[in-house]
Design an enzyme around this catalytic site. Structure first.
Site, mmCIF file in Angstrom:
data_model
loop_
_atom_site.group_PDB
_atom_site.id
_atom_site.type_symbol
_atom_site.label_atom_id
_atom_site.label_comp_id
_atom_site.label_asym_id
_atom_site.label_seq_id
_atom_site.Cartn_x
_atom_site.Cartn_y
_atom_site.Cartn_z
ATOM 1 N N CYS A 36 103.586 23.185 -16.702
ATOM 2 C CA CYS A 36 103.060 24.361 -17.225
ATOM 3 C C CYS A 36 101.643 24.634 -17.859
ATOM 4 C CB CYS A 36 103.854 24.503 -18.734
ATOM 5 S SG CYS A 36 105.830 24.425 -18.639
ATOM 6 N N GLY A 84 95.903 52.827 -20.569
ATOM 7 C CA GLY A 84 95.590 52.414 -19.338
ATOM 8 C C GLY A 84 94.171 53.224 -18.962
ATOM 9 N N CYS A 126 105.038 24.146 -23.228
ATOM 10 C CA CYS A 126 105.255 23.026 -22.694
ATOM 11 C C CYS A 126 105.643 21.854 -23.845
ATOM 12 C CB CYS A 126 104.357 22.567 -21.560
ATOM 13 S SG CYS A 126 104.918 21.103 -20.688
ATOM 14 N N CYS A 166 108.725 22.182 -13.986
ATOM 15 C CA CYS A 166 107.616 21.653 -14.605
ATOM 16 C C CYS A 166 107.797 19.928 -14.653
ATOM 17 C CB CYS A 166 107.340 22.121 -15.877
ATOM 18 S SG CYS A 166 106.174 21.116 -17.222
ATOM 19 N N CYS A 197 108.363 19.144 -18.522
ATOM 20 C CA CYS A 197 109.165 19.677 -19.609
ATOM 21 C C CYS A 197 110.525 20.120 -18.820
ATOM 22 C CB CYS A 197 108.696 20.861 -20.512
ATOM 23 S SG CYS A 197 108.439 22.324 -19.776
HETATM 24 ZN ZN LIG Z 1 106.125 22.321 -19.057
#
Ligand SMILES: [Zn+2]
Lengths: 195, 300
Positions: B270, B36, B276, B245, B248
């Site tokens: 997506c 970090g 997807c 989505c 999909c």
């Molecule tokens: Zn998708």
């Protein structure tokens, strides 16, 4: 007074060596398989020499523990890096755990605003099997793991604990064996011996 | 040979010279050892504009080897101009194999997303970062932010986030949402949606961040604790989507709004195009989707 050979294919071999070091430091305590294509550079074993060729240049300086002093002419010639006598001034340091005493506090620890200005210590060890296992936790380790390095000094756990109290300052260790590299960054904590 | 390929001839493997790679490699090792923390490095000019992720490109160039398989995504997609250009850059300068399949890649360079598929231990995720300093909006002076990090003085950051809650009832930040890494440094995850923040936590992959213009490299090692900043009475909540989505049917992926016609038609799909496509290839079909045949690399 011949100088040890460098990499035959520097671009490819430096990349391969770097990735081994990166993997070792990303996954502390896990031995990363690595064997360099080089021979020794004086007292410096081949894998440690490969790490030196991969990470040293004129922009950084290095320190050598007494047993490795003879490596200077090889490293300076092959990398253009400068050897310093004060371990606290070196970006990289090389030490042979079989012959040299380890003093983590002697190296550069970094500064609060720049903890990266610290020494990375390359510690040579032999590949002998080691039965002592130290339980470790920290970034890069899923749950916990064990560190098994031959020839650690008797007070290593205490020294490492002290190194941890300086976090995020402190030194990072690379244990180098003939066929593997083990990384121990400052972020790893040791929780005693495994039973 | 194309004009572009001709331009790269005579350059070093992955474009950068060995001296520059060594400098970047040293910075990467420090970044891994101090999770970090932003390590300064001497960023080089790259043959592309800064907005194109030169920091990420330099990190990838410094770690990439001939056996790697590279995937490049921009906002989750493999086929945007930015992603295609960077992928071609490495195909030409390093001759590496590239892929769009998340699971096949050993190195994934990304801008603004983390892939939906869980990353594995052998993978490295390289982020392109525009602004690496999470405290920048509170304090423009670097000497000051450095001291704040050194002292782990993050109170002001919490105050600022809490002001959001007072004003909006929730923390307004939805991108580049700050995280605490390994209980020490507050870090900017780059402009990924906060939806992706939980994926950084305990990831199997090493995560490297490169900021070219700002000359900083930082890292999250694998299996590291990454916590999104929040408050007991206002815990962190990743963005949730109310509909699946459209193509999909995925319920658990990050969605982009897509305009479908000039009459105001729209759908949510997506943002991770490979995710997807592979779901559709497996037979998942969304409300507006049609079944497709499996995508093969050769067909692309
Ligand atoms: Zn998708």
């Amino acid at each position: 007074m011949t100088i040890a050979q460098g990499f035959a294919e520097p671009v490819r071999e430096q990349q391969r060596t770097f990735r081994a070091v990166m993997d070792a430091l990303s996954r502390p305590t896990a031995p990363t398989p690595y064997s360099s294509s080089l021979g020794k550079a004086g007292p410096l074993q081949a894998n440690a020499y490969a790490i030196a060729l991969t990470l040293l240049d004129f922009e950084v300086s290095y320190h050598l523990a007494p047993s490795l002093a003879e490596a200077e002419r090889h490293l300076t010639f092959q990398t253009g890096s400068r050897r310093v006598n004060d371990a606290g001034q070196a970006q990289f340091a090389f030490i042979d755990l079989r012959h040299d005493p380890l003093d983590l506090a002697a190296y550069a620890q970094g500064e609060p605003d720049y903890p990266d200005r610290s020494t990375t210590v390359v510690a040579l060890c032999d590949g002998a099997p080691e039965s002592k296992k130290l339980v470790c936790r920290g970034p890069g380790i899923a749950a916990s793991s064990t560190l098994s390095v031959p020839g650690l000094p008797a007070d290593f756990v205490d020294q490492w604990q002290a190194n941890g109290t300086r976090a995020p300052l402190g030194i990072d260790l690379l244990f180098v064996m003939p066929e593997a590299i083990i990384g121990l960054p400052r972020s790893t904590r040791i929780f005693g011996e495994a039973r | 040979m194309s004009a572009t390929a001709e331009n790269y001839r005579g350059y070093n493997f992955a474009y950068l010279d060995e001296q520059t790679k060594r400098m970047i490699r040293r910075a990467i090792l420090k970044a891994i050892a101090i999770p970090g923390y932003q390590v300064p490095f001497a960023s080089r000019e790259m043959p592309m504009p800064y907005g194109w992720g030169t920091g990420g490109v330099q990190v990838t160039a410094a770690i990439l080897g001939p056996d790697d398989i590279l995937k490049v995504i921009d906002q989750g997609a493999d086929d945007t101009t930015n992603a295609v250009s960077i992928r071609q850059f490495f195909e030409k300068t390093a001759g590496v194999q590239t892929t769009t399949e998340t699971g096949k890649a050993t190195i994934i360079q990304t801008r603004h997303r983390i892939p939906e598929a869980t990353l594995q231990d052998h993978q490295v995720l390289v982020y392109q970062v525009p602004i690496p300093e999470p405290l920048r909006f509170l304090e423009p002076r670097e000497t000051e932010t450095r001291t704040m990090h050194a002292l782990a003085e993050y109170g002001l950051m919490h105050v600022k986030l809490y002001e959001d809650i007072a004003q909006h009832g929730h923390i307004a930040k939805t991108y580049d949402y700050p995280v605490l890494v390994a209980e020490r440094y507050v870090m900017a995850p780059s402009p990924i949606p906060k939806f992706d923040n939980p994926k950084m936590h305990q990831s199997g992959a090493l995560q490297l961040f490169g900021a070219g213009r700002e000359k900083r490299i930082y890292a999250i090692p694998p299996h590291t604790e990454v916590v999104s900043l929040d408050f007991e009475d206002h815990p962190f909540e990743p963005t949730k989507f109310t509909e699946p989505c459209a193509l999909c049917g995925a319920l658990d992926s990050y969605l982009d709004e897509v305009i479908t016609d000039d009459k105001g038609g729209r759908m949510f799909v997506c943002s991770d195009t490979h995710h997807c496509e592979s779901r559709r290839a497996e037979g998942h079909v969304g409300a507006l989707g049609t079944p497709i045949t499996p995508v093969t690399e050769a067909a692309e």
